[in-house]
Design an enzyme around this catalytic site. Structure first.
Site, mmCIF file in Angstrom:
data_model
loop_
_atom_site.group_PDB
_atom_site.id
_atom_site.type_symbol
_atom_site.label_atom_id
_atom_site.label_comp_id
_atom_site.label_asym_id
_atom_site.label_seq_id
_atom_site.Cartn_x
_atom_site.Cartn_y
_atom_site.Cartn_z
ATOM 1 N N ASN A 49 0.804 -1.218 0.000
ATOM 2 C CA ASN A 49 0.000 0.000 0.000
ATOM 3 C C ASN A 49 0.841 1.273 0.000
ATOM 4 O OD1 ASN A 49 -2.454 1.771 0.816
ATOM 5 N ND2 ASN A 49 -1.023 2.038 2.516
ATOM 6 N N LYS A 94 2.272 3.748 -11.210
ATOM 7 C CA LYS A 94 1.202 2.839 -10.813
ATOM 8 C C LYS A 94 0.823 1.903 -11.956
ATOM 9 C CE LYS A 94 0.299 4.056 -6.526
ATOM 10 N NZ LYS A 94 0.383 3.095 -5.394
ATOM 11 N N TYR A 124 2.909 9.761 -11.850
ATOM 12 C CA TYR A 124 2.090 8.918 -10.973
ATOM 13 C C TYR A 124 1.380 7.839 -11.788
ATOM 14 C CZ TYR A 124 -1.202 7.627 -7.293
ATOM 15 O OH TYR A 124 -1.923 6.922 -6.356
ATOM 16 N N THR A 135 -8.038 11.049 1.962
ATOM 17 C CA THR A 135 -6.870 10.724 2.777
ATOM 18 C C THR A 135 -5.921 11.917 2.746
ATOM 19 O OG1 THR A 135 -5.523 9.808 0.989
ATOM 20 C CG2 THR A 135 -7.109 8.321 2.034
#
Length: 267
Positions: free
Chosen positions: A77, A146, A142, A177
């Protein structure tokens, strides 16, 4: 016997939510943090681990195995965000992002696979992103880091099936978050050719995260995956339109989809 779970990046955000949920369900949960001594509110133990350091990973994994005698589920994670015009992002920041989001999870998998082979069982869940399915403006690095993890997972799960080990991807959309505060933002430079477009896009991205879904949805999704004997290759977790965007990308001509994204980001 309760299954033993290791979650990288378990001190906050999605990792913490998953850990708390699984802990409440009776799993033996270990989280990781670069500085566990600074975290005082974790309901499950945290071990020191920096995914950019292979020795740190091996030490943490060995500690969990020595303590619990086995390791059943690993959730990769830990990750960081990064934004900016590709032209203006320092190469050092690009490398750091790949070290955290891509090479780090690879090192974690390498460290845990021998124990899972020994057990003839195990499950690895890689947390990727819906952004991994498309090149997004000002999120190029990013999306790339990923997306690379998604493809590595596709390949590796075929290599390890013979050992009774399952690997899957879970791609979240926007969740509320602290990822926005922790990611690298290339500064919006005055007189930059990208000043207006990047500034507007950055503001929109931050709004999407602030208005994101509850991380507990990810925890529930991961719990359901753990219950499956044969997990799928990919899972997507998020609001309908975020998941539907992947369907559209597959169905529409490239330039039509590109136009939709540019309209969405007002480019």
């Amino acid at each position: 016997m309760s299954k033993v779970v290791l979650i990288t990046g378990g001190s906050s955000g999605i990792g913490k939510s998953i850990g708390e949920f699984l802990h409440a369900k009776g799993f033996v949960v270990y989280g990781t943090s670069r500085n566990p001594e600074k975290v005082s509110n974790s309901v499950f133990p945290l071990v020191a681990l920096d995914v950019r350091n292979a020795d740190s990973i091996k030490t943490a994994v060995n500690k969990v195995i020595e303590t619990s005698g086995r390791l059943d589920i690993v959730i990769n994670n830990a990750g960081v965000g990064i934004t900016g015009p590709l032209e203006e992002i320092p190469i050092e920041e690009i490398k750091n992002n790949f070290e955290t989001n891509f090479f780090g999870p690879i090192e974690v998998m390498k460290a845990v696979l021998p124990q899972m082979r020994k057990q003839k069982s195990g499950l690895i869940i890689n947390i990727t992103s819906i952004a991994a399915y498309m090149g997004l403006p000002y999120r190029s690095v990013y999306s790339a880091s990923k997306g690379a993890l998604e493809l590595i997972t596709e390949a590796l799960r075929m290599e390890v099936k013979q050992f009774g080990i399952e690997i899957t991807n879970v791609a979240p959309g926007d969740f509320a978050t602290n990822i926005a505060s922790g990611r690298y933002h290339a500064p919006v430079l005055k007189d930059s050719a990208y000043e207006k477009a990047y500034g507007n896009t950055l503001a929109a991205m931050n709004e999407h995260v602030d208005a994101g879904s509850n991380p507990n949805e990810m925890a529930e999704a991961v719990f359901k995956i753990i219950q499956k004997d044969k997990p799928k290759v990919h899972y997507k977790v998020g609001v309908f339109m975020q998941k539907f965007s992947i369907v559209l990308k597959r169905a529409l001509p490239d330039k039509v989809y590109e136009k939709i994204l540019m309209n969405y980001y007002k480019l």
